[in-house]
Write an enzyme that holds these catalytic residues in place. Structure first.
Site, PDB file in Angstrom:
ATOM      1  N   ASP A  92       0.758  -1.270  -0.104  1.00 44.80           N
ATOM      2  CA  ASP A  92      -0.028   0.127   0.001  1.00 44.80           C
ATOM      3  C   ASP A  92       0.835   1.361  -0.082  1.00 44.80           C
ATOM      4  O   ASP A  92       1.550   1.534   0.844  1.00 44.80           O
ATOM      5  CB  ASP A  92      -0.937  -0.046   1.166  1.00 44.80           C
ATOM      6  CG  ASP A  92      -1.848   1.198   1.115  1.00 44.80           C
ATOM      7  OD1 ASP A  92      -1.823   2.132   0.462  1.00 44.80           O
ATOM      8  OD2 ASP A  92      -2.525   1.191   2.207  1.00 44.80           O
ATOM      9  N   TYR A  93       1.157   1.786  -1.199  1.00 44.90           N
ATOM     10  CA  TYR A  93       2.256   2.728  -1.144  1.00 44.90           C
ATOM     11  C   TYR A  93       1.530   4.213  -1.273  1.00 44.90           C
ATOM     12  O   TYR A  93       2.369   5.091  -1.673  1.00 44.90           O
ATOM     13  CB  TYR A  93       3.219   2.300  -2.038  1.00 44.90           C
ATOM     14  CG  TYR A  93       2.826   2.781  -3.791  1.00 44.90           C
ATOM     15  CD1 TYR A  93       2.315   1.844  -4.335  1.00 44.90           C
ATOM     16  CD2 TYR A  93       3.243   4.031  -4.205  1.00 44.90           C
ATOM     17  CE1 TYR A  93       2.170   1.909  -5.790  1.00 44.90           C
ATOM     18  CE2 TYR A  93       3.058   4.062  -5.510  1.00 44.90           C
ATOM     19  CZ  TYR A  93       2.350   2.949  -6.474  1.00 44.90           C
ATOM     20  OH  TYR A  93       2.106   3.363  -7.674  1.00 44.90           O
ATOM     21  N   HIS A  94       0.247   4.439  -1.240  1.00 48.57           N
ATOM     22  CA  HIS A  94       0.124   5.729  -1.163  1.00 48.57           C
ATOM     23  C   HIS A  94      -0.298   6.300   0.152  1.00 48.57           C
ATOM     24  O   HIS A  94      -0.683   5.621   1.032  1.00 48.57           O
ATOM     25  CB  HIS A  94      -1.383   6.149  -2.227  1.00 48.57           C
ATOM     26  CG  HIS A  94      -0.689   5.897  -3.732  1.00 48.57           C
ATOM     27  ND1 HIS A  94      -1.680   6.297  -4.646  1.00 48.57           N
ATOM     28  CD2 HIS A  94       0.414   6.023  -4.063  1.00 48.57           C
ATOM     29  CE1 HIS A  94      -1.053   6.145  -5.752  1.00 48.57           C
ATOM     30  NE2 HIS A  94       0.258   6.180  -5.318  1.00 48.57           N
TER      31      HIS A  94
END
Length: 94
Positions: A92-94
């Site tokens: 989950d990179y946001h």
């Protein structure tokens, strides 16, 4: 292409043994589809999926890495070295 290294432990277990513990059950079918496409493609030019996959290269400090959307903010990210996938991650990179 071949997967040479995986960063996410549950994703590694899924790839090695088809055991999806540690991964959201609603993401597993899509992860399976994306990984199948990656493994059967000779290079990224041959990787095609529905528009919802949003296949693209990252920029900035992660320039050169690739991202494929799984669901919401969850992505498969990886680097390519010739035809090998390295550092495959589910994040989950946001």
């Amino acid at each position: 292409m071949n997967i040479r290294s995986v960063r996410h432990k549950a994703l590694l277990r899924f790839l090695e043994t088809d055991d999806a513990r540690g991964l959201p059950s609603d993401h597993v079918p899509r992860l399976r589809n994306i990984i199948s496409v990656l493994l059967s493609a000779p290079d990224m030019g041959a990787v095609a999926g529905p528009p919802g996959w949003r296949i693209h290269q990252l920029k900035g400090v992660r320039a050169g890495a690739w991202s494929i959307s799984v669901s919401g903010n969850w992505r498969l990210t990886f680097r390519l070295n010739e035809q090998d996938i390295h550092d495959l991650d589910y994040e989950d990179y946001h």
